[in-house]
Each structure stands twice: as C-alpha cells, then as structure tokens.
Design a protein around this motif. Sequence first.
Motif, PDB file in Angstrom:
ATOM      1  N   ASP A  60       0.812  -1.216   0.000  1.00 26.51           N
ATOM      2  CA  ASP A  60       0.000   0.000   0.000  1.00 26.51           C
ATOM      3  C   ASP A  60       0.847   1.270   0.000  1.00 26.51           C
ATOM      4  OD1 ASP A  60       0.860   0.260   2.652  1.00 26.51           O
ATOM      5  OD2 ASP A  60      -0.999  -0.517   3.492  1.00 26.51           O
ATOM      6  N   GLU A  63      -0.064   4.796  -1.549  1.00 30.70           N
ATOM      7  CA  GLU A  63      -0.775   5.884  -0.878  1.00 30.70           C
ATOM      8  C   GLU A  63       0.120   7.108  -0.700  1.00 30.70           C
ATOM      9  OE1 GLU A  63      -2.303   4.326   2.779  1.00 30.70           O
ATOM     10  OE2 GLU A  63      -4.132   3.529   1.833  1.00 30.70           O
ATOM     11  N   THR A  99      -5.870  -1.770  -1.346  1.00 29.18           N
ATOM     12  CA  THR A  99      -6.682  -0.558  -1.248  1.00 29.18           C
ATOM     13  C   THR A  99      -7.664  -0.677  -0.094  1.00 29.18           C
ATOM     14  OG1 THR A  99      -6.512  -0.263  -3.648  1.00 29.18           O
ATOM     15  CG2 THR A  99      -8.285   0.928  -2.498  1.00 29.18           C
ATOM     16  N   LEU A 107      -8.520   9.694   2.483  1.00 24.36           N
ATOM     17  CA  LEU A 107      -7.649   8.814   1.716  1.00 24.36           C
ATOM     18  C   LEU A 107      -8.220   7.407   1.570  1.00 24.36           C
ATOM     19  CD1 LEU A 107      -4.843   8.481   0.351  1.00 24.36           C
ATOM     20  CD2 LEU A 107      -3.933   7.869   2.606  1.00 24.36           C
ATOM     21  N   ARG A 108      -8.950   6.925   2.567  1.00 22.08           N
ATOM     22  CA  ARG A 108      -9.461   5.551   2.546  1.00 22.08           C
ATOM     23  C   ARG A 108     -10.985   5.502   2.440  1.00 22.08           C
ATOM     24  NH1 ARG A 108      -5.126   2.947   6.927  1.00 22.08           N
ATOM     25  NH2 ARG A 108      -3.332   3.161   5.520  1.00 22.08           N
TER      26      ARG A 108
END
Length: 397
Positions: A60, A63, A99, A107-108
Amino acid sequence: MTDIFIEGGRTLIGSALAETSLALSGTDIAQIDATRGRARLAIDARNLLVLPGIVDLHGDAFERQMMPRAGVDFPIDLALEDTDRQVISNGITTVFHATTWSWEPGLRSADNARRLLEAIERQRPHFAADTRFHLRHETFNLDAEDEISQWLAEGRVDLFAFNDHMDGVVADISNPRKRNRMVERTGLSSEDFDKLVAHIVSRAADVPASITRLAAAARAAEVRMLSHDDETPAMRRDFRGMGVRLAEFPVNEETAREAADHGDAIVYGAPNVVRGGSHTGWTRASDMIAKGLCSVLASDYYYPAPLHAAFRLAADGVLPLTEAWKLISSAPAQATGLTDRGTLAQGRRADILLVDDSTPLRPRLVAVIAAGKLVHLTDATRLAGIAATPRETVVAA
C-alpha cells in the motif's frame, strides 16, 4: 515483442542455482539451457543471479504517491504511474495494490476506493508490472457491503481482505499524536470525527453477519480471501470456516501455528525482516520464518523490502537464498492462484530479475523482464549484440 536470450547466470531452477541460459519467446520462457538461436536481443547475465520476478500480494505504499503529505492530494493516475516505476525498479513484476475501503472519509474513503479501482482498470495495459486490485474491507464499513458484493460478482476484485481496526481507533482517540494523524487523514473536524466513530461503533452487532455474507460472495466469485491481524486461534478457525485461507499478519505464534497446522498461507511483512522486527512491536517475522510459521512475505508499506528481505534471511542464516526467494515469488503466486509465474520453467511467464549480489546485504537489480519485455536496465554494457533485421532497430530502455 522481441525474443530475448539471457546468457549464463546463476539461475534459480526449482530449489537450486544452476549456471544456465534462458531463451524467451513472446511473454514466456521458451527453453532452459538454451542457445541464442534467432533471439533479437541478448543479455549477458554472467556473474549475476537470475531469479523469478517478485509477486507482491499486499503493498500500500502507493498511498504516499497519492497523498505525500497529510491533506496534500495528487491525481491518482500520476500516483499509479510513479508507483509502477517504483515496483518494477524493486523487482516486483506482479503487484496487488492493497486498497483500504474504510468507514472514514478522505484517503481511505469510498470515493477513493472507486477511483483507484477505475484507474487501475484503465491504466493496467500501460503498466510494466502486472497490476491487480486487492480490496481491504474494514468490517465496520457496513454501508459498503452491497457495492463490494457487486464488485466481487463482476470479477473486479483480485484479492479480498477482512480488516478490523476499530479497537485500535477507539484506543488511539485518547492519544493526541495518533488522534491528530487520524483526524488529518479524514479531513474532518475533531468534533465530527468523534461523532462518526461513535456512530460506527454503535453498529458493532451487525458486523459478524456482514462478514459472513461477504465471504459467501467472495467464494461464489472464486476470489481468494485474507483475514488481517488475527488475534487468536479461534479467530483463525472462524475465518477458515468461511473459506478465508490466507492469514495476514497473525499477531502471535499460537495463531500462526493454528494457520500452519491447517495448511493456510501465512503472510508477514518484508519490512519486518529487513528492519529486524515489527514497527508495532508485534511478531518478529524472521523468528516465525525460522519456525516454519510464515509462507509469504509482502512489501506492506515499503516496495524495496521483499528483495532485501530475501538476502537478509540468507545472510542471517535463517534460510538459504533459494528457499528465502520462494517467500516472495512462488509462494505468493501459489497463494493468489497465479500458477503461470513465480518459478523459472519452460512455458511459465517470463518475469525475470538479473541481480548483482556482489555486495553483502545490498543486492542491485541490473535488469527486470516482465512478461517477456525488458522493462528496467541499469547496465547497458550487459546488452550483447542486438541483431536487427533490415530497416528495424531494437531499443531497450
């Protein structure tokens, strides 16, 4: 597509290194112990290791390209292009972008998960790495269930993970430093963040049934599943009973042993190996590997980690390099159902790394071949006699 001949090199064939040459044709390995024949491009691999490409089932770090500073966003297409260059330059030829779709905005958020999926699908043909979508579902995110079920049914999800960080969120609310980081990530005011957390926690009783339904949807779609941070053997048994056969970062030895005893894949973070321990203070991955309680290493939050972890394990005497490499190539390929890669054999996908291992603990990638294409090269003197047909020029970059 240019056929490639890899001359010499200590090549990982099965469980042993052998001096041999490889002939590639199209996207695949055509022959082992080959002669150059009609290959248009030859690469001198003498004094180098020739290894299968890395398969990273959980990474991840993309990001950071999307939000390099809290509250500073960059377009997803640019972030993914930069990420593709990063993964390839670290030997990762198959990458699952992990994700997180959470209940929190920012962001999430749901919108970000949708945009990421759409961007990966749109840009996938242009990436050097085989780029796939690993959806990390926060189990308290009940409002996402219907849409996730639809994505699973449509074949848009390549891996599906169950995550539950709610206890940690509640605990961290009273820690000013951690609280500020969480609030900044969401873009909410401090007061609105508290209200949102209280609302999400109030629905806890509905979470188990949602997990059961989503696991059934993933099984029906034949999507492989992971459970994240299993805390107890009972938790691992419960997830296994729903068909979740990948245990991702079990937090203690008892839980990892429960997974190993029943043939589940056990995933730990490669940064844990490189750094000599977990940044959270939990399980030390190299200890688990030594005990046979880890079968896969993933980049987690740092793309250079898998390559360096394999050499660290060998240098520390935990595993021979030939066995350590399986943790980042053949084992994750098998765990994710990708039977065409992870090993160097005739007919397999030509995902191949040429590595200079002359400096201890600092392996240097000389070349990366992904699906039969030379996509990364740091030493042009290794190109041996490009044979061009009339009016054609072959350029490797």
